[in-house]
Design a protein around this motif. Structure first.
Motif, PDB file in Angstrom:
ATOM      1  N   ILE A  30      46.646  49.963 102.995  1.00 25.26           N
ATOM      2  CA  ILE A  30      47.211  48.911 103.840  1.00 25.26           C
ATOM      3  C   ILE A  30      48.409  48.255 103.163  1.00 25.26           C
ATOM      4  O   ILE A  30      49.461  48.056 103.769  1.00 25.26           O
ATOM      5  N   LYS A  31      48.257  47.925 101.878  1.00 24.22           N
ATOM      6  CA  LYS A  31      49.347  47.269 101.150  1.00 24.22           C
ATOM      7  C   LYS A  31      50.585  48.162 101.084  1.00 24.22           C
ATOM      8  O   LYS A  31      51.715  47.673 101.204  1.00 24.22           O
ATOM      9  N   ALA A  32      50.374  49.464 100.905  1.00 21.97           N
ATOM     10  CA  ALA A  32      51.510  50.383 100.825  1.00 21.97           C
ATOM     11  C   ALA A  32      52.242  50.472 102.156  1.00 21.97           C
ATOM     12  O   ALA A  32      53.484  50.416 102.207  1.00 21.97           O
ATOM     13  N   VAL A  33      51.496  50.592 103.247  1.00 14.87           N
ATOM     14  CA  VAL A  33      52.120  50.678 104.564  1.00 14.87           C
ATOM     15  C   VAL A  33      52.851  49.384 104.903  1.00 14.87           C
ATOM     16  O   VAL A  33      53.978  49.401 105.415  1.00 14.87           O
ATOM     17  N   LEU A 179      50.976  50.959 112.889  1.00 12.57           N
ATOM     18  CA  LEU A 179      51.871  50.964 111.737  1.00 12.57           C
ATOM     19  C   LEU A 179      51.815  52.300 111.000  1.00 12.57           C
ATOM     20  O   LEU A 179      52.840  52.857 110.609  1.00 12.57           O
ATOM     21  N   ILE A 180      50.600  52.821 110.813  1.00 10.97           N
ATOM     22  CA  ILE A 180      50.440  54.075 110.093  1.00 10.97           C
ATOM     23  C   ILE A 180      51.121  55.220 110.833  1.00 10.97           C
ATOM     24  O   ILE A 180      51.724  56.103 110.222  1.00 10.97           O
ATOM     25  N   ASP A 182      53.593  54.868 113.026  1.00 12.81           N
ATOM     26  CA  ASP A 182      54.953  54.500 113.441  1.00 12.81           C
ATOM     27  C   ASP A 182      55.971  55.496 112.884  1.00 12.81           C
ATOM     28  O   ASP A 182      56.071  55.679 111.672  1.00 12.81           O
ATOM     29  N   PRO A 183      56.767  56.157 113.751  1.00 18.79           N
ATOM     30  CA  PRO A 183      57.756  57.116 113.246  1.00 18.79           C
ATOM     31  C   PRO A 183      58.834  56.472 112.388  1.00 18.79           C
ATOM     32  O   PRO A 183      59.487  57.146 111.595  1.00 18.79           O
ATOM     33  N   TYR A 184      59.027  55.167 112.514  1.00 18.20           N
ATOM     34  CA  TYR A 184      60.006  54.488 111.684  1.00 18.20           C
ATOM     35  C   TYR A 184      59.506  54.295 110.257  1.00 18.20           C
ATOM     36  O   TYR A 184      60.289  54.078 109.335  1.00 18.20           O
ATOM     37  N   VAL A 185      58.185  54.362 110.070  1.00 12.33           N
ATOM     38  CA  VAL A 185      57.588  54.115 108.762  1.00 12.33           C
ATOM     39  C   VAL A 185      57.128  55.404 108.093  1.00 12.33           C
ATOM     40  O   VAL A 185      57.076  55.491 106.876  1.00 12.33           O
ATOM     41  N   LEU A 204      52.840  59.969 100.927  1.00 14.02           N
ATOM     42  CA  LEU A 204      52.097  61.177 101.276  1.00 14.02           C
ATOM     43  C   LEU A 204      50.602  60.905 101.266  1.00 14.02           C
ATOM     44  O   LEU A 204      49.856  61.317 102.143  1.00 14.02           O
ATOM     45  N   PHE A 205      50.157  60.136 100.286  1.00 10.38           N
ATOM     46  CA  PHE A 205      48.734  59.790 100.164  1.00 10.38           C
ATOM     47  C   PHE A 205      48.306  58.887 101.313  1.00 10.38           C
ATOM     48  O   PHE A 205      47.250  59.065 101.912  1.00 10.38           O
ATOM     49  N   VAL A 206      49.148  57.933 101.656  1.00 12.89           N
ATOM     50  CA  VAL A 206      48.761  56.921 102.631  1.00 12.89           C
ATOM     51  C   VAL A 206      48.815  57.469 104.053  1.00 12.89           C
ATOM     52  O   VAL A 206      47.961  57.184 104.876  1.00 12.89           O
ATOM     53  N   LEU A 207      49.818  58.282 104.354  1.00 14.88           N
ATOM     54  CA  LEU A 207      50.126  58.579 105.745  1.00 14.88           C
ATOM     55  C   LEU A 207      49.669  59.949 106.205  1.00 14.88           C
ATOM     56  O   LEU A 207      50.032  60.382 107.281  1.00 14.88           O
ATOM     57  N   THR A 208      48.895  60.654 105.403  1.00 16.13           N
ATOM     58  CA  THR A 208      48.385  61.958 105.850  1.00 16.13           C
ATOM     59  C   THR A 208      46.879  61.897 105.948  1.00 16.13           C
ATOM     60  O   THR A 208      46.246  60.956 105.536  1.00 16.13           O
TER      61      THR A 208
END
Length: 208
Positions: A30-33, A179-180, A182-185, A204-208
């Motif tokens: 969450i903090k990373a995103v 947020l996760i 979101d194509p902008y993020v 890579l860790f957060v969003l996959t």
């Protein structure tokens, strides 16, 4: 005589460890995103401020935005967000919120498309702040935000503004899931991936 270590830990102790680790991992995600989203919102605000200032100082017309959109897209072909429409949103965002500190505190807590929705549908600054607070506190998706605006929730509930909560949104909330995704993020279009491999690995860790 010392006890022989168990081959497998007792279920109660093991699951306490596992649950604690899962909680820490989700908090880090969450903090990373949120950090990436904050940098993106601030970047868009800065771009909008520059466009606004140059247009006011130099007397440039609207065509400069079309030219900027083409040149930025040519320079950053893998990034989203530099369409003429989005650049106009950036300018409107900077014009609506001239105080950078406010952007840090409030505007950067919600996704870019949420901010664009507020620019389109809510004209009163106080009302916009209230909807930002409610979005963060309740984890609203963009569709829910639109529904609440169109149903005049601000007027129906009195619109009292409070201090922003410092807690992290729930990982399961619609806001966090949006947020996760979101194509902008996401890492494919993130403007900060050139800052170094550690951030790329984190995304890579957060969003996959």
């Amino acid at each position: 005589m010392p006890q022989t270590p168990a081959l497998f830990p007792e279920d109660e102790n093991y699951f306490a460890l596992l649950n604690g680790l899962k909680k820490r991992i989700r908090s880090a995600q969450i903090k990373a995103v949120l950090a990436v989203n904050k940098e993106l919102i601030l970047l868009y605000w800065q771009i909008g401020r520059e466009i606004l200032a140059r247009q006011q100082a130099e007397g440039w017309g609207g065509k400069v935005i079309d030219r900027l959109a083409k040149d930025l897209k040519r320079e950053f072909p893998d990034m989203q967000g530099f369409s003429p429409r989005n650049l106009k949103y950036m300018r409107a965002f900077a014009e609506a919120w001239p105080d950078e500190q406010f952007v840090h505190q409030a505007g950067a807590q919600i996704p870019w498309k949420h901010n664009c929705t507020l620019l389109e549908k809510v004209k009163d600054p106080t009302e916009r702040i209230w909807y930002i607070q409610q979005t963060v506190e309740n984890g609203w998706s963009r569709n829910v935000l639109i529904l609440q605006i169109e149903s005049s929730l601000f007027q129906r509930q009195g619109g009292a503004i409070t201090n922003f909560e410092r807690t992290l949104p729930s990982p399961q909330s619609d806001l966090m899931q949006q947020l996760i995704k979101d194509p902008y993020v996401r890492r494919e279009s993130c403007p900060f991936r050139a800052r170094g491999r550690p951030l790329q690995r984190l995304l890579l860790f957060v969003l996959t």
